[in-house]
Write a protein that holds these residues in place. Structure first.
Motif, mmCIF file in Angstrom:
data_model
loop_
_atom_site.group_PDB
_atom_site.id
_atom_site.type_symbol
_atom_site.label_atom_id
_atom_site.label_comp_id
_atom_site.label_asym_id
_atom_site.label_seq_id
_atom_site.Cartn_x
_atom_site.Cartn_y
_atom_site.Cartn_z
ATOM 1 N N GLY A 194 -6.391 1.613 8.013
ATOM 2 C CA GLY A 194 -5.236 1.783 7.129
ATOM 3 C C GLY A 194 -5.424 2.984 6.224
ATOM 4 O O GLY A 194 -4.527 3.821 6.057
ATOM 5 N N THR A 252 -8.944 2.567 -2.830
ATOM 6 C CA THR A 252 -9.056 1.307 -2.095
ATOM 7 C C THR A 252 -10.331 1.253 -1.249
ATOM 8 O O THR A 252 -10.651 0.222 -0.671
ATOM 9 N N VAL A 297 -8.400 -1.947 1.448
ATOM 10 C CA VAL A 297 -7.513 -1.838 2.597
ATOM 11 C C VAL A 297 -8.419 -1.546 3.782
ATOM 12 O O VAL A 297 -9.492 -0.962 3.605
ATOM 13 N N SER A 298 -8.009 -1.909 4.992
ATOM 14 C CA SER A 298 -8.851 -1.667 6.160
ATOM 15 C C SER A 298 -9.117 -0.175 6.328
ATOM 16 O O SER A 298 -8.312 0.661 5.928
ATOM 17 N N PHE A 335 0.801 -1.225 0.000
ATOM 18 C CA PHE A 335 0.000 0.000 0.000
ATOM 19 C C PHE A 335 0.840 1.285 0.000
ATOM 20 O O PHE A 335 0.616 2.168 -0.839
#
Lengths: 241, 286, 316
Positions: free
Chosen positions: C153, C222, C149-150, C86
């Motif tokens: 994050g 994302t 992505v979380s 990332f």
């Protein structure tokens, strides 16, 4: 070797010829006057020297090497500074910042901000605008704005200074002050080329004068020679030189 | 050879429409200095008004321009008097006014498009109108009629600008607002009238377009872009330029569509960008 | 004396920034998901708005190219999704935006005023259509999938990019380039004849501002599983930062951040309360704010403050 030299310098705008094959030179330390009626091509010639415009033909050399084709900022850093016929100041910036642009970017060597500020204050002092250093430049009188432009140009540490009608629109007293300023600039060893309509000023301080008419050089010489020239008298018919 | 002829005729017909779409925009920018991003929305409004008048009152689409044009004109006149007038008074310079009016017109785009969506929904609509073809050249009749309409309208508009008092005032204002004012032209009204005329022409273009293509409340931006390409091509503010630019873009469009339909939009933008870089003042500019 | 004053001012600003960063950094530990999601949106727009102001603020060139660089970030994220970590993805997006912006900037130098705005406007649509066509021919699809992505994050990534943007904007404003940009905005010709390399200064700043737009794009991509050219290269992304900057006021960096935060929040409320009327009301808010707040919210507040103080001039 001349400080600045032009050979066959020409510029057309469409079909209109603004400057037609003008040869000229400027020597170290002199004050050269550029006169002629409106539309004679004087400002265009300044624009060609300072690279605001590319010439249609001809070459211009400075200290022996050709400078045609260089961008304006390089011309400035080489040591040719200018002012504008209609003032072009940074109206919303304080006066001192206007001058600092010159000392920070125009000198040709990288100077620190503190050093640039010191030079800016010196030049403001030189043109007697120190008291207005923090005032937005747009709030200054026309006479002061013209002085500010001179200070900004001087801050670039030029060898050659092009002054475009810095006396136009000034009162009699202000003209006297401007003449004094030019004399002090010369005393610093800076070469001056000036376009001016105020005849007594130009006759009084120039070492040599070039007369343009319709883009062509019609006369060149000392003030006395030019004033006696038949072609010049014809062009300025009726005006007292 | 026949392909070439077809491309040429299709392009010419399309070009007429493009010219009509663009003249209004060039009028708004050239005189009122508003680069109206919502221009296409008023084309859409004109198209839907015509569609609605046909459905509810069975009004002939060609006759409906007598309603759509004036209605849009009044909208434009009021918009200028309220919105753009105020922006003009509060902007310190022309550059700032141009920037602000561009943004305000973007807001206008949202308002008009969403009002239209609430009123007319977001489905694709359309109707059949004169879509038989003229046999010899296989030209759809509605396109021919539309072109004839454009020519007549263009002629009338040209006459208006060249001969009438108001038309002369508009041309004077486009050249130099201050001089026009000195010569006794009431510049405030002229600006509002020009803006109104711009929208009126947009709506009329929309009415005609609805006879040719399917319509949807989201079609506006596409037409704005076409109008911008044309106007930049002809020189911002030049009415003759917009006419010529429209024809050129029409020809380009029909050519590209013939060989590679999916590249048409890309061709518009490429022409647009290349022209803007090479001749920012337009092909007619100096 | 003056110098001492300035360093104190600098350290106060820096201190405030660090405090703000710490508060924002610790926030996800204490609060619910909704606030974090809202903050991601706000930070995204704050990055875009501040980045836009870096170039367009002082120079007065109204760029509408934001969506082009932001969308480029989207596509970098989509193309390298899953193959590159990332953080590297974000840097890659920033670098690509920089390079593309250098090229675009070099091309558009001749254009001024409204022509520059039109050019950048058309650029977004051109890129959108080119990507659409390339996808149609090469991959025979319309959209792409992005590995998610979380939320945390994403939040930290956009938070870091936000502070980098602010830091860069502050450094540029206070450096010699800040003065150069201002003088270009005031009088480009005079700037050039005073020794400023106008071309390079403009292009470099334009490209620098694009870095942050590209990075924001890669991060936000994302958040979506699916992207296509219409989502990535959306004109709203170009116009909104301009409006947010005007809404907040452009005199300093607080204005654009405030504008982005308020505008995003208002948009969020409208979207949840009146989903059908959202865009319509948004348009009205837009027009009203341009009409009645020429100096932005901050300017409005300063004006009110001045009046309360009895009509004297506010300290600048």
């Amino acid at each position: 070797m001349h400080l600045l030299e032009g050979e066959g310098v020409s510029r057309n705008f469409g079909g209109l010829v603004a400057v037609a094959g003008v040869d000229f030179y400027v020597d170290q330390g002199e004050i050269l006057g550029l006169i002629g009626p409106n539309g004679a091509g004087k400002t265009t010639l300044f624009n060609l020297i300072s690279a605001a415009l590319p010439p249609s033909a001809g070459t211009i050399s400075y200290e022996g090497s050709p400078i045609t084709g260089l961008p304006p900022y390089k011309i400035c850093r080489l040591g040719i500074a200018r002012t504008f016929q209609t003032v072009k100041i940074f109206a919303h910036l304080p006066t001192v910042r206007n001058v600092m642009v010159g000392s920070l970017f125009g000198t040709g060597s990288r100077s620190s901000a503190t050093e640039a500020l010191r030079i800016a204050d010196e030049e403001l002092e030189f043109v007697e605008l120190s008291s207005l250093r923090d005032v937005p430049a747009g709030d200054l009188t026309l006479a002061s704005q013209k002085r500010l432009e001179v200070a900004r140009a001087l801050a670039t540490q030029p060898k050659l200074l092009l002054l475009d009608e810095i006396m136009a629109g000034l009162t009699r007293n202000e003209v006297e002050e401007a003449m004094d300023l030019i004399a002090r600039i010369r005393a610093r060893g800076i070469t001056v080329v000036m376009i001016e309509h105020v005849m007594h000023a130009i006759m009084g301080i120039c070492d040599r004068i070039i007369v343009l008419d319709f883009g062509v050089k019609i006369a060149e010489g000392t003030p006395a020679e030019v004033a006696a020239d038949k072609k010049v008298i014809e062009v300025y018919l009726g005006e007292e030189i | 050879m026949i392909a070439f002829r077809d491309i040429f005729i299709t392009g010419l017909l399309l070009g007429g429409i493009f010219a009509l779409v663009s003249v209004g925009l060039t009028l708004q920018y050239g005189v009122a200095r508003v680069l109206n991003v919502a221009h296409g929305e008023f084309i859409m409004v004109g198209a839907f008004m015509t569609f609605w008048l046909l459905g509810s009152a069975n009004l002939n689409p060609l006759l409906s321009v007598a309603i759509t044009g004036p209605v849009a004109f009044i909208m434009g006149f009021i918009l200028h008097k309220t919105l753009f007038r105020r922006l003009m008074d509060t902007s310190p310079s022309l550059d700032i006014f141009e920037g602000k009016s561009l943004l305000a017109s973007f807001g206008l785009l949202y308002v008009v498009q969403n009002l239209a969506r609430i009123i007319w929904g977001s489905d694709v609509e359309g109707y059949n109108f004169l879509n038989s073809t003229v046999t010899a050249a296989q030209i759809p009749l509605n396109r021919l009629v539309a072109l004839a309409f454009v020519v007549v309208l263009g002629g009338a508009f040209y006459f208006f600008l060249a001969r009438t008092r108001l038309g002369k005032a508009i041309r004077a204002s486009a050249q130099s607002p201050t001089t026009a004012e000195l010569m006794g032209v009431d510049i405030r009204n002229v600006l509002a009238i020009c803006f109104g005329l711009g929208l009126g022409l947009a709506a009329i273009a929309g009415s005609l377009l609805s006879t040719l293509f399917a319509i949807q409340t989201s079609i506006g931006l596409g037409y704005t872009v076409i109008a911008m390409v044309v106007v930049v091509m002809g020189g911002l503010g030049s009415i003759t330029g917009a006419m010529i630019g429209g024809i050129i873009l029409g020809l380009v469009s029909s050519t590209v569509t013939f060989f590679h339909p999916s590249l048409t939009m890309i061709a518009y933008y490429v022409i647009f960008i290349v022209l803007l870089l090479a001749r920012p003042k337009g092909i007619m500019g100096k | 004396m003056k110098a001492i004053q300035m360093t104190r001012d600098k350290s106060v600003t820096l201190g405030l920034l660090i405090v703000a960063f710490l508060i924002l950094a610790l926030l996800p530990q204490f609060t619910s998901g909704y606030l974090v999601t809202l903050l991601i949106d706000i930070l995204k727009f704050a990055v875009l708005t501040v980045a836009w102001v870096v170039f367009s603020g002082p120079t007065g060139y109204m760029s509408l190219a934001t969506a082009a660089f932001y969308g480029l970030g989207f596509y970098i994220a989509a193309v390298f999704s899953g193959t590159v970590p990332f953080p590297l993805l974000i840097m890659l997006a920033g670098a690509s935006a920089f390079v593309v912006a250098l090229g675009v900037g070099a091309l558009t130098l001749r254009l001024r005023g409204v022509y520059f705005a039109i050019f950048t406007f058309a650029l977004v649509l051109l890129v959108q259509n080119v990507v659409l066509e390339v996808e149609r021919v090469v991959t025979q699809t319309r959209g792409r999938f992005v590995e998610t992505v979380s939320t945390e994050g994403v939040y930290y990534a956009i938070l870091i990019v936000f502070f980098l943007t602010i830091l860069a904007a502050m450094l540029i404003r206070r450096s010699r380039y800040g003065l150069a940009l201002q003088s270009i905005g005031e009088y480009e010709e005079a700037a050039a004849h005073s020794g400023i390399n106008v071309v390079w200064t403009k292009v470099l700043t334009f490209a620098t501002s694009a870095v942050f737009m590209g990075m924001a794009g890669a991060i936000i991509a994302t958040r979506r599983t699916y992207i296509d050219p219409y989502i990535a290269f959306n004109l709203n992304t170009s116009f909104l930062p301009v409006l947010m900057a005007m809404f907040g006021g452009m005199g300093n960096l607080v204005g654009p951040v405030l504008g982005a935060a308020l505008f995003t929040y208002i948009g969020e409320i409208l979207l949840t309360r009146f989903p059908d009327l959202y865009m319509l009301i948004f348009g009205v808010v837009l027009i009203v704010s341009i009409l009645f707040m020429p100096n932005g919210v901050l300017g409005l507040a300063q004006g009110v403050w001045r009046k309360m103080r009895g009509g004297g001039h506010a300290p600048s």
